[in-house]
Design a protein around this motif. Structure first.
Motif, PDB file in Angstrom:
ATOM      1  N   ASP B 873      44.920  36.114  49.416  1.00 53.51           N
ATOM      2  CA  ASP B 873      44.130  36.488  48.230  1.00 53.51           C
ATOM      3  C   ASP B 873      43.780  35.256  47.407  1.00 53.51           C
ATOM      4  OD1 ASP B 873      44.606  39.099  49.015  1.00 53.51           O
ATOM      5  OD2 ASP B 873      46.200  39.445  47.529  1.00 53.51           O
ATOM      6  N   GLN B 905      40.363  38.938  45.576  1.00 55.22           N
ATOM      7  CA  GLN B 905      40.538  37.549  46.007  1.00 55.22           C
ATOM      8  C   GLN B 905      40.115  36.612  44.892  1.00 55.22           C
ATOM      9  OE1 GLN B 905      37.977  37.972  49.437  1.00 55.22           O
ATOM     10  NE2 GLN B 905      39.730  38.037  50.835  1.00 55.22           N
ATOM     11  N   ARG B 962      35.540  36.777  48.341  1.00 55.88           N
ATOM     12  CA  ARG B 962      35.010  35.709  49.188  1.00 55.88           C
ATOM     13  C   ARG B 962      33.775  36.164  49.976  1.00 55.88           C
ATOM     14  NH1 ARG B 962      40.560  34.224  49.637  1.00 55.88           N
ATOM     15  NH2 ARG B 962      40.824  35.095  51.710  1.00 55.88           N
TER      16      ARG B 962
END
Lengths: 98, 997
Positions: B873, B905, B962
């Motif tokens: 994460d 994340q 991400r």
């Protein structure tokens, strides 16, 4: 304030010197990475939370700093006995216990 | 003159020692040794307060700690205003100033008394029923108004200038209560040589011997015997005698809390004396001799000033020499009130009549009362009291109905019998048992090493109490390891005794629903309220208690509990033991916060930790912030700079030239031993076995569940020696975590753990010029990039003292962390500072440190992580050893939830408007136009203005972050929605080239 007998110092000392460290006799697997989800759940999340006798870990953190095991009655808060880490769970408890 | 109601030759106080005091602005004269209560009564003042709910005028009910009515404010000066002081406990001193409470504009004319007229609105449970709608009004309207109307004094508005002390004590036998039984038990225990502590809440020992004129022990009057016995005990080395000391709590394993009122009774306590002293006593055995408390009669308007307990009137007369009235009526279901009437009559006070609810009582006190010419009526009840600010009459009726007769009186003494004080016994977790014959709860099953003696044990009669107490005291001492007693038991020559009394409502208490026959004076609970609670469905006494608030005031129902229970039982048609007794809880009487915290306030509340370099930073005018117990230099403002400008300057200077930073608070643990590397492998996610001595690695520590617990740079000094750093706040728990695993899971490993946080001062020197600053001061370490590359450590000397020199960076610049023994910290800092001045270096604080690390996307555990963040994460998967077969957290990391898609994340955020700085903690949404409540997909964890980037920067935890690179997300704020773009975490020098520049 409770008095707790440290099995290493061999003395009863006030509760302020100690810290509870959760339930005792929950062994970490030697093959931790291979544990099933169910076994890991039991190991990490599930605790017995009994009414009555509980086996706990305590640390004499402001004394000798050793972790040890204790048998305590959750109803009366009384410590039945304490013993060193690594010793087996006592099969018989001293005194009359519910 | 010390009051018109002072009786010449009565009482034990010396008339010569007068004390002036004021109550509600009016001046009075009392005598030293008076309580505020006895002094006011001596001046004919009965009206001293207004009740909590109905604002009814109230006077003194008692002469002791059980007092529910006479709560006053005692003021010594502007800062010393103590509310809710029981006037029956407060000792008089010259110059005492007291005010009544809960009245406006005055005690005699109180607007709030309209509540009494409107009382049908305020019946039991009215809070729960009346103020339900609209919901929003509770907070803004109802609660503030109710709180203002139902006041119990005014809190002081300044810090408490008094000081308090605290002592621990150990003894063989702790005796609680200094009446005949307690003194006897203490004597018996003390004679064995056992260490004894005897405590009593009163200034004077003797308990009921203070008013029982009929008691004679060892040839002396009871009170005289008590004083002689106390003098003897005080003379013994093995005995500690504590007066004005209340045992307020009985805890596990005979641990008892007591508060000693050291100086509240003194005119000028001086600063040497604490106001109160907390005693925390561990006793091998405890003897409870807490006596009993008289109950009032429950009849209509039984709360009028001038109506009080019979025993209280006896104390006021026999101890303080004060008559509570000139024409006194008595209403009783118990013999003990007769003794009060007899004493008053003999002192010259007219007894208008004794009204006895019992049909055919017999006994010597009744004969004596008649012989003195007192009118005695059996089988009759006082069905109501007349008068408002002071009782003026009592109306008497045969208890089964019939003609009424109103008798003028100026005081009424009541006694419904005596309730054993089992409070401390019950607190010790002992179980009380109901004695059906005597209608008393007495100690039943003991849970601790204690024993009850005398009246609190339900033992009647002085002789029986002394027998019991002497045996118990001797046995307690013996059980505690002492020898057998050699003394002699006190001999009772004469005593008083009386029979039982009644529980519950007397005939004058209703059933009319408008009758106010009070059960609990302090919380204004009348018999009708308890009946109503039962009618409305309350079955358990615990529910009745909470619905009516019976027994829930600061007096904890000392006079009311048994009456309330009996009325509930009668209404339920059940026997008393089946309805049950409410639990007694500590404290027995209110305890000040001052006594509990003692010296642990202000600077002594918590330790303050300062680094070796602290004095230098202080001299430079640094602004400090608290980080746990540490004081850390936050920023170093120059003249005219605010925080923003100072931090901008510090940040730019580090990247331009160099900066010096005090990193001493970093947690540091030395892991040493043949199995040190094996241990590190198990405690950290990273591989360590192959890390060469002299090299460093950024380590991540997980909990067993796979979440990040701590991080830090670890240097391997030797094959068997690691220098581990932890977060500043995490040092103690990381040490505990390591010890836990070492002692209990991996005890086969030969490893030693040592906390070295305080042994090493750490000076971070960061920036392009950092090596130039350090190199001239270092001996024995090759400072070239080849010999000392990024992430390496060497031992050598700096300024002639040992150093562990780390080449590492928390800024993204070429950097070093110079560890030196803490004693040399400031000296080395000053040397580095002097060298730094040649290269344009600046000192920077924690704020600049935070900005600089955020510019590089370096996380702070506990800020950018919150205990639910995995290495993945946080974008730190590279730090998890993929070939490792075990480490703490290895199994947790593969839990289904931790490998699921869509986890939050860590990513970077750039505001579309570069000048806007986000708020840390702000929530993030994908669609700002959606309906409220919006779906929140993450939050901002770090956010700063970056002068080096010329814009704001932020880190955030975002679901699936991400995969959202370049996406526009939204941060809704009260002043509008802020647009942000999802970016990588590195905002400055993305390639990392500057680490080696």
């Amino acid at each position: 304030m409770l008095l707790i007998r440290c099995p290493y110092c061999e003395e009863e000392r006030p509760e302020l010197e100690f810290r509870n460290a959760g339930e005792a006799h929950i062994a970490r697997s030697a093959n931790m990475a291979g544990e099933s989800d169910d076994d890991f759940e039991k190991f990490f999340f599930i605790r017995s939370n009994p009414k009555g006798i509980i086996y706990e870990r305590w640390r004499h953190i402001h004394g000798c700093a050793r972790f040890f095991n204790a048998v305590r009655d959750t109803v009366t808060d009384k410590f039945v006995m304490t013993y060193k880490a690594g010793e087996p769970k006592p099969s018989k408890l001293p005194g009359a216990v519910k | 003159m010390s009051g018109a109601f002072r009786i010449p030759r009565a009482g034990r106080l010396s008339q010569a020692k007068t004390a002036r005091f004021s109550f509600d602005g009016q001046s009075y004269t009392g005598i030293e040794g008076d309580t505020l209560a006895s002094a006011l009564l001596a001046n004919g003042v009965h009206l001293v307060g207004r009740s909590f709910k109905y604002h009814r005028p109230r006077g003194f009910l008692s002469a002791g700690a059980e007092e529910p009515n006479a709560l006053v404010q005692v003021e010594r000066d502007a800062a010393r205003k103590a509310p809710n002081i029981r006037a029956t406990v407060q000792e008089l001193y010259d110059g005492l100033v007291a005010q009544s409470q809960n009245r406006w504009p005055s005690l005699a004319f109180d607007i709030g008394a309209v509540n009494d007229i409107a009382s049908p609105l305020f019946s039991a449970g009215f809070y729960y029923k009346t103020f339900m709608w609209p919901k929003a009004a509770w907070k803004s309207l109802y609660e503030p108004k109710i709180r203002a109307a139902a006041g119990l004094g005014v809190s002081p508005d300044k810090p408490d200038p008094d000081h308090y002390s605290s002592r621990y004590a150990h003894c063989d036998v702790l005796v609680l209560g200094g009446g005949a039984a307690g003194i006897t038990a203490a004597l018996a225990a003390a004679e064995t040589g056992a260490r004894v502590i005897l405590a009593d809440e009163q200034a004077d020992f003797g308990g009921s011997l203070r008013f029982e004129t009929g008691a004679k022990i060892d040839g002396q009057d009871g009170y005289g015997w008590a004083q002689a016995a106390i003098a003897k005990l005080k003379g013994m080395d093995n005995v500690r005698v504590l007066s004005r000391t209340t045992a307020f709590g009985y805890y596990a394993q005979n641990f008892v809390g007591l508060v000693e009122r050291v100086s509240d009774h003194l005119q000028s306590p001086g600063h040497d004396l604490p106001r109160e002293r907390l005693w925390q006593v561990r006793a091998k055995r405890v003897v409870l001799a807490t006596g009993s408390i008289e109950r009032h009669m429950v009849f209509a308007d039984n709360d009028r000033p001038g109506i009080m307990l019979a025993s209280a009137a006896r104390i006021y007369l026999n101890h303080y020499g004060v008559a509570v009235g000139k024409n006194v009526g008595v209403y009783t279901a118990n013999d003990s009130a007769y003794a009060a009437a007899i004493d008053l009559k003999k002192a010259g006070v007219n007894i208008a009549a004794i009204v006895d609810l019992r049909d055919h009582p017999t006994g010597p006190v009744i004969d004596e009362a008649r012989a003195l010419g007192i009118e005695v009526n059996f089988g009759r009840a006082v069905i109501r009291a007349g008068g408002k600010l002071r009782v003026t009459s009592m109306t008497v009726q045969p208890k089964n109905g019939g003609g009424e007769r109103t008798i003028p009186v100026d005081a009424i003494l009541m006694s419904a019998g005596w309730t054993p004080s089992v409070h401390l016994f019950s607190q010790s977790r002992g179980k009380v048992a109901f004695n059906d014959e005597t209608k008393r709860f007495v100690p039943g099953i003991y849970a601790q090493d204690c024993i009850s003696v005398g009246a609190c044990n339900g033992t009647d009669g002085l002789s029986a109490s002394i027998d019991e107490a002497y045996a118990a005291g001797a046995k307690a001492a013996k059980d505690a390891g002492a020898k057998t007693a050699k003394g002699t038991k006190p001999k009772v020559d004469a005593s008083e005794s009386w029979s039982r009394g009644m529980l519950g409502a007397a005939p004058g208490a209703g059933p009319d629903k408008t009758v106010k026959a009070f059960v609990d004076f302090q919380n204004d609970v009348a018999a009708k309220d308890i009946r109503q609670a039962v009618h409305e469905g309350m079955r358990s006494i615990e529910h009745v208690k909470r619905f009516t608030t019976n027994g829930m005031a600061t007096d904890q129902g000392k006079t009311s509990n048994m009456h309330g229970l009996a009325i509930a039982a009668e209404t339920l048609g059940k026997p008393i033991p089946e309805v049950g007794l409410t639990t007694f809880r500590a404290p027995y009487t209110p305890v000040t916060f001052g006594a509990i915290v003692s010296h642990a306030r202000g600077p002594l509340f918590d330790p303050t930790r300062k680094t070796a370099i602290h004095p230098w930073a202080e001299a430079q005018g640094a602004v400090f912030e608290d980080v746990g117990q540490w004081k850390r230099a936050w920023y170093f403002p120059k003249a005219g700079e605010d925080m923003h400008k100072a931090v901008d300057r510090e940040c730019v200077a580090v990247r331009t030239n160099a900066g010096l930073f005090d990193a001493s608070t970093l947690g540091k643990i030395e892991v040493v031993g043949p199995d040190a590397a094996k241990f590190m492998e198990l405690l950290y996610t990273n591989p360590w076995e192959k890390l060469e001595p002299g090299r460093c690695r950024y380590g991540i520590m997980l909990r067993e569940d796979g979440f990040i617990y701590d991080d830090g740079v670890v240097g391997r000094l030797a094959p068997d020696r690691f220098h581990v750093t932890t977060t500043t706040g995490g040092a103690p728990r990381v040490m505990n975590h390591m010890e836990d695993y070492l002692q209990t899971e991996f005890p086969h490993l030969n490893v030693w753990l040592t906390s070295i946080t305080e042994q090493w001062a750490v000076i971070a020197v960061q920036g392009p010029k950092s090596r130039d600053i350090i190199a001239p001061l270092v001996e024995g370490i090759d400072m070239s990039d080849e010999a000392l590359p990024h992430m390496s450590v060497r031992e050598g000397k700096i300024c002639g003292v040992p150093t562990r020199l780390f080449r590492m960076s928390f800024t993204g610049e070429r950097g070093f962390e110079v560890n030196v023994p803490a004693d040399y910290g400031q000296t080395v800092w000053e040397a580095l500072w002097a060298e730094g001045q040649k290269h344009g270096a600046t000192a920077y604080g924690t704020e600049a440190m935070h900005v600089l690390r955020a510019e590089k996307g370096y996380i702070i555990v506990g800020q950018d992580t919150d205990g639910t963040v995995t290495p993945n994460d946080a974008g730190l998967d590279w730090a998890v050893g993929k070939k490792k077969t075990d480490f703490v957290g290895i199994r947790g990391l593969t839990r289904p939830d931790l490998v699921a898609k869509g986890r939050k994340q860590l990513v970077g955020l750039k505001t579309k408007d570069p000048k806007v700085v986000l708020e840390e903690g702000a929530q993030i949404v994908a669609d700002p136009k959606q309906a409220i409540p919006m779906k929140m997909i993450g939050h901002v964890t770090s956010s700063y203005w970056s002068q080096n980037c010329g814009r704001s920067i932020a880190l955030a935890l975002v679901a699936g972050g991400r995969d959202r690179m370049g996406e526009t997300l939204y941060v809704p704020m009260p002043n509008g929605v802020i647009e942000v773009e999802v970016t990588g975490m590195v905002f400055f020098d993305e390639t990392g080239g500057r680490l080696n520049d």
